[in-house]
Motif scaffolding. Sequence first.
Motif, PDB file in Angstrom:
ATOM      1  N   ASP A  94       3.806   0.914   2.278  1.00  0.00           N
ATOM      2  CA  ASP A  94       3.418  -0.085   3.272  1.00  0.00           C
ATOM      3  C   ASP A  94       3.567  -1.470   2.657  1.00  0.00           C
ATOM      4  OD1 ASP A  94       2.179  -1.833   5.011  1.00  0.00           O
ATOM      5  OD2 ASP A  94       0.338  -0.664   5.223  1.00  0.00           O
ATOM      6  N   PRO A  95       4.522  -2.285   3.110  1.00  0.00           N
ATOM      7  CA  PRO A  95       4.718  -3.597   2.495  1.00  0.00           C
ATOM      8  C   PRO A  95       3.510  -4.520   2.629  1.00  0.00           C
ATOM      9  CG  PRO A  95       5.989  -3.416   4.517  1.00  0.00           C
ATOM     10  CD  PRO A  95       5.466  -2.050   4.212  1.00  0.00           C
ATOM     11  N   ASP A  96       2.717  -4.325   3.681  1.00  0.00           N
ATOM     12  CA  ASP A  96       1.514  -5.139   3.837  1.00  0.00           C
ATOM     13  C   ASP A  96       0.465  -4.780   2.785  1.00  0.00           C
ATOM     14  OD1 ASP A  96       2.457  -6.574   6.092  1.00  0.00           O
ATOM     15  OD2 ASP A  96       1.930  -4.895   7.390  1.00  0.00           O
ATOM     16  N   ALA A  97       0.308  -3.483   2.525  1.00  0.00           N
ATOM     17  CA  ALA A  97      -0.653  -3.051   1.510  1.00  0.00           C
ATOM     18  C   ALA A  97      -0.216  -3.512   0.122  1.00  0.00           C
ATOM     19  CB  ALA A  97      -0.800  -1.531   1.538  1.00  0.00           C
ATOM     20  N   VAL A  98       1.079  -3.418  -0.162  1.00  0.00           N
ATOM     21  CA  VAL A  98       1.602  -3.884  -1.451  1.00  0.00           C
ATOM     22  C   VAL A  98       1.354  -5.387  -1.595  1.00  0.00           C
ATOM     23  CG1 VAL A  98       3.658  -4.114  -2.894  1.00  0.00           C
ATOM     24  CG2 VAL A  98       3.339  -2.053  -1.516  1.00  0.00           C
ATOM     25  N   SER A  99       1.561  -6.128  -0.518  1.00  0.00           N
ATOM     26  CA  SER A  99       1.378  -7.579  -0.548  1.00  0.00           C
ATOM     27  C   SER A  99      -0.067  -7.958  -0.802  1.00  0.00           C
ATOM     28  CB  SER A  99       1.843  -8.189   0.775  1.00  0.00           C
ATOM     29  OG  SER A  99       3.184  -7.863   1.047  1.00  0.00           O
ATOM     30  N   ARG A 100      -0.984  -7.199  -0.245  1.00  0.00           N
ATOM     31  CA  ARG A 100      -2.400  -7.505  -0.478  1.00  0.00           C
ATOM     32  C   ARG A 100      -2.748  -7.372  -1.957  1.00  0.00           C
ATOM     33  NH1 ARG A 100      -2.946  -5.053   4.705  1.00  0.00           N
ATOM     34  NH2 ARG A 100      -3.257  -2.972   3.803  1.00  0.00           N
ATOM     35  N   LYS A 101      -2.171  -6.377  -2.611  1.00  0.00           N
ATOM     36  CA  LYS A 101      -2.398  -6.237  -4.049  1.00  0.00           C
ATOM     37  C   LYS A 101      -1.797  -7.414  -4.809  1.00  0.00           C
ATOM     38  CE  LYS A 101      -2.674  -1.176  -4.215  1.00  0.00           C
ATOM     39  NZ  LYS A 101      -2.115   0.060  -4.826  1.00  0.00           N
ATOM     40  N   LEU A 102      -0.589  -7.812  -4.429  1.00  0.00           N
ATOM     41  CA  LEU A 102       0.035  -8.966  -5.076  1.00  0.00           C
ATOM     42  C   LEU A 102      -0.814 -10.209  -4.891  1.00  0.00           C
ATOM     43  CD1 LEU A 102       2.459 -10.271  -6.542  1.00  0.00           C
ATOM     44  CD2 LEU A 102       3.461 -10.666  -4.278  1.00  0.00           C
ATOM     45  N   GLU A 103      -1.366 -10.384  -3.705  1.00  0.00           N
ATOM     46  CA  GLU A 103      -2.193 -11.568  -3.461  1.00  0.00           C
ATOM     47  C   GLU A 103      -3.421 -11.574  -4.365  1.00  0.00           C
ATOM     48  OE1 GLU A 103      -4.213 -14.227   0.082  1.00  0.00           O
ATOM     49  OE2 GLU A 103      -3.167 -12.364   0.606  1.00  0.00           O
ATOM     50  N   GLY A 104      -4.007 -10.412  -4.607  1.00  0.00           N
ATOM     51  CA  GLY A 104      -5.137 -10.353  -5.522  1.00  0.00           C
ATOM     52  C   GLY A 104      -4.756 -10.813  -6.915  1.00  0.00           C
ATOM     53  N   ALA A 105      -3.556 -10.429  -7.358  1.00  0.00           N
ATOM     54  CA  ALA A 105      -3.076 -10.860  -8.675  1.00  0.00           C
ATOM     55  C   ALA A 105      -2.867 -12.363  -8.699  1.00  0.00           C
ATOM     56  CB  ALA A 105      -1.774 -10.142  -9.023  1.00  0.00           C
ATOM     57  N   VAL A 106      -2.260 -12.900  -7.640  1.00  0.00           N
ATOM     58  CA  VAL A 106      -2.004 -14.337  -7.585  1.00  0.00           C
ATOM     59  C   VAL A 106      -3.310 -15.116  -7.554  1.00  0.00           C
ATOM     60  CG1 VAL A 106      -1.007 -16.183  -6.177  1.00  0.00           C
ATOM     61  CG2 VAL A 106       0.245 -14.041  -6.499  1.00  0.00           C
TER      62      VAL A 106
END
Length: 262
Positions: A96-108
């Motif tokens: 799920d690209p949205d779920a992956v993006s949420r993880k990336l946002e946490g890192a950022v």
Amino acid sequence: MTQQHPWSRYVALGDSFTEGIGDPEPNSPGGNRGWADRVAEVLSEKTDDFAYANLAVRGKLVQQVIDEQVEPALALQPDLITISAGGNDVIRPGSDPDAVSRKLEGAVKRLSSNNATIVLFTAVDVGFSPVFRSIRGKVAIYNENVRAIAHRYDCLVADQWASDSLPDIRMWSADRLHLNSLGHHTVARIVLDALNVENVLQPLDPEPYPARTWRAARREDISWAREYLVPWVIRRIRHQSSGDFVSAKRPEAGAVHLSDES
């Protein structure tokens, strides 16, 4: 000549893309050069005591980048950070690209705590690739999420999707998953453009290989499937990664030694 820039301590996070796989260089740590090394070489040219660390390890998923690289990166106190993560997640079936993006946002969000300049990456437009063409829409969704994250956290974006050069098989290594030396050189130019740093890197230098004939391309398809695709599928089934037991090539921030090709 490159212009003066404000950064003195650069840390790169990510997976094989940032590690430099596909751009072999025996004299580079880990045996690969890559776009991040090339960017660091340019940034170091007119900055005394410039330091660079590369924590990226091939095969890592976004959660592994978060767990293994974010805190070590912050401990190095960088004023410039690049992070490219999530590509290995997005290409997996059912992701799920949205779920992956949420993880990336946490890192950022965590990385932004020290006020460093952060560079994020859109993925290459995979429409040119017979292997990944079917997930073009999923990649596009992920890219839009990356742009939204960059806006929220005031990050720069190295926009590979907008590149006219990267969607060309001549930019890619034999495994068709990683950029070759010319591809990494091209990404370095994209990153330096995002940073607004003048440089002497020229497009299509060295010249790409000539386009292949249809018959030669089909022979390469068969060879590629046997040598790269089947082992990749087997690793997915076994929940293995090419990065298992591999360490970061530049775990500490240190001086940059310019390549003879730079």
